[in-house]
Design an enzyme around this catalytic site. Structure first.
Site, mmCIF file in Angstrom:
data_model
loop_
_atom_site.group_PDB
_atom_site.id
_atom_site.type_symbol
_atom_site.label_atom_id
_atom_site.label_comp_id
_atom_site.label_asym_id
_atom_site.label_seq_id
_atom_site.Cartn_x
_atom_site.Cartn_y
_atom_site.Cartn_z
ATOM 1 N N PRO A 105 39.024 -7.361 52.053
ATOM 2 C CA PRO A 105 39.622 -8.340 51.129
ATOM 3 C C PRO A 105 41.026 -8.748 51.565
ATOM 4 C CG PRO A 105 38.702 -6.460 49.934
ATOM 5 C CD PRO A 105 38.701 -6.101 51.385
ATOM 6 N N GLU B 141 37.591 3.547 50.161
ATOM 7 C CA GLU B 141 38.863 2.822 49.936
ATOM 8 C C GLU B 141 39.257 2.029 51.161
ATOM 9 O OE1 GLU B 141 38.164 3.960 46.579
ATOM 10 O OE2 GLU B 141 39.972 2.724 46.860
ATOM 11 N N ARG C 265 24.139 -20.071 62.631
ATOM 12 C CA ARG C 265 23.500 -21.382 62.415
ATOM 13 C C ARG C 265 24.259 -22.505 63.101
ATOM 14 N NH1 ARG C 265 25.567 -24.478 58.716
ATOM 15 N NH2 ARG C 265 23.646 -25.470 58.037
ATOM 16 N N ASP D 56 26.939 -30.716 57.742
ATOM 17 C CA ASP D 56 27.182 -29.704 56.705
ATOM 18 C C ASP D 56 28.305 -30.093 55.763
ATOM 19 O OD1 ASP D 56 26.791 -26.629 58.593
ATOM 20 O OD2 ASP D 56 25.420 -27.837 57.408
HETATM 21 C C1 4FV Z 1 35.259 -7.368 51.525
HETATM 22 C C2 4FV Z 1 35.518 -8.678 51.114
HETATM 23 C C3 4FV Z 1 35.250 -6.184 50.651
HETATM 24 C C4 4FV Z 1 36.605 -3.273 50.142
HETATM 25 C C5 4FV Z 1 36.527 -1.802 49.999
HETATM 26 C C6 4FV Z 1 34.659 -2.567 51.267
HETATM 27 C C7 4FV Z 1 35.219 -3.718 50.495
HETATM 28 C C8 4FV Z 1 35.295 -1.343 50.709
HETATM 29 N N1 4FV Z 1 35.053 -7.380 52.837
HETATM 30 N N2 4FV Z 1 35.432 -9.482 52.232
HETATM 31 N N3 4FV Z 1 35.790 -9.153 49.889
HETATM 32 N N4 4FV Z 1 35.207 -4.973 51.273
HETATM 33 O O1 4FV Z 1 35.295 -6.314 49.419
HETATM 34 O O2 4FV Z 1 35.154 -8.669 53.235
HETATM 35 O O3 4FV Z 1 35.678 -0.505 51.759
#
Ligand code: 4FV
Length: 252
Positions: A88, A115, A153, A168
């Site tokens: 994230p 985590e 794609r 697209d």
């Molecule tokens: C995530 C997202 C995501 C966070 C903690 C995996 C999680 C756990 N990855 N975009 N949004 N990852 O939420 O890519 O480790």
């Protein structure tokens, strides 16, 4: 194009990537997808891949050593492979980013769990970080699948005709125009007559106007960065006039 997926749950990738377009692309050898279980690179007797966070706090953190070993193992095969960590905290994934990544030959996609990963993995091995959206998943696997799908794609001859990727949404940063197919009349809802006129320039003008209208209504932020022609600006003017007239008629 090669995708190496580093994950604690390789079986998650068994079916989603084997269906339909991606499945055919794999059969045709247009893309190669390999899943590597990070736990197989934990050399201790219990194959420990996570541990409690230094400084305390809830949850577990993925250990650096197993991840270091699997990345070095892949890079020993191809040092130019690019390592992407799905998190994230990464750059927001977009059609633009998908297009950029589609020019790579080999991507290593690191899927976090718990985590997250020990920070030293980032410092020592990660080339870039990508987020698929501002929400928290249980793992990076689904995000990796999204990236693989959106990038694959765009590769030549993965889609039936390469032309369709050009049209697209987001490619010219407008949302797509409404699509219709048979039946002409469904419960009294009929297909716009223009689409059956055979007048292709009129049809493409209608579609452009509908795409502009939909983008203006739903994603004005995209309109701001779209490269609009004079004709587009003329169509937008008509759309604005029409919406004002509609508002007056609805007595707003
Ligand atoms: C995530 C997202 C995501 C966070 C903690 C995996 C999680 C756990 N990855 N975009 N949004 N990852 O939420 O890519 O480790």
């Amino acid at each position: 194009m090669r995708f190496d997926i580093l994950t604690l749950f390789p079986e998650m990738f068994s079916s989603p990537l084997r269906e339909s377009i991606l499945g055919r692309a794999i059969e045709k050898g247009l893309i190669h997808i390999r899943t590597l279980n990070i736990r197989d690179f934990a050399l201790d007797k219990h194959q420990i891949v996570d541990d409690t966070p230094y400084g305390g706090g809830q949850g577990m953190v993925m250990k650096v050593e197993p991840i270091a070993r699997v990345i070095e193992w892949v890079k020993s095969e191809n040092p130019s492979a690019r390592t992407i960590y799905l998190t994230p905290q990464g750059e927001q994934f977009s059609q633009e980013k998908a297009l950029e990544l589609s020019s790579s030959s080999h991507l290593i996609l690191l899927c976090g769990r718990y985590e997250g990963i020990d920070e030293r993995v980032r410092e020592l091995f990660v080339d870039e970080e990508i987020s698929i959206g501002d929400y928290v998943l249980t793992g990076g696997e689904l995000a990796a699948m999204v990236v693989i799908d959106a990038v694959s794609r765009l590769l030549p001859s993965v889609l039936g005709s390469d032309r369709s990727a050009e049209e697209d949404s987001f490619n010219n940063s407008l949302l797509e125009y409404p699509q219709f197919t048979r039946p002409f009349n469904f419960r009294g809802c009929c297909v716009p007559g223009i689409l059956l006129s055979g007048n292709h320039s009129a049809i493409s003008l209608w579609r452009r106007k509908e795409a502009l209208k939909r983008t203006w209504v739903r994603r004005p932020d995209l309109l701001a960065k779209a490269n609009l022609s004079d004709e587009d600006r003329g169509l937008l003017e008509e759309i604005l006039q029409q919406s004002k007239t509609d508002q007056v008629e609805d007595g707003a």
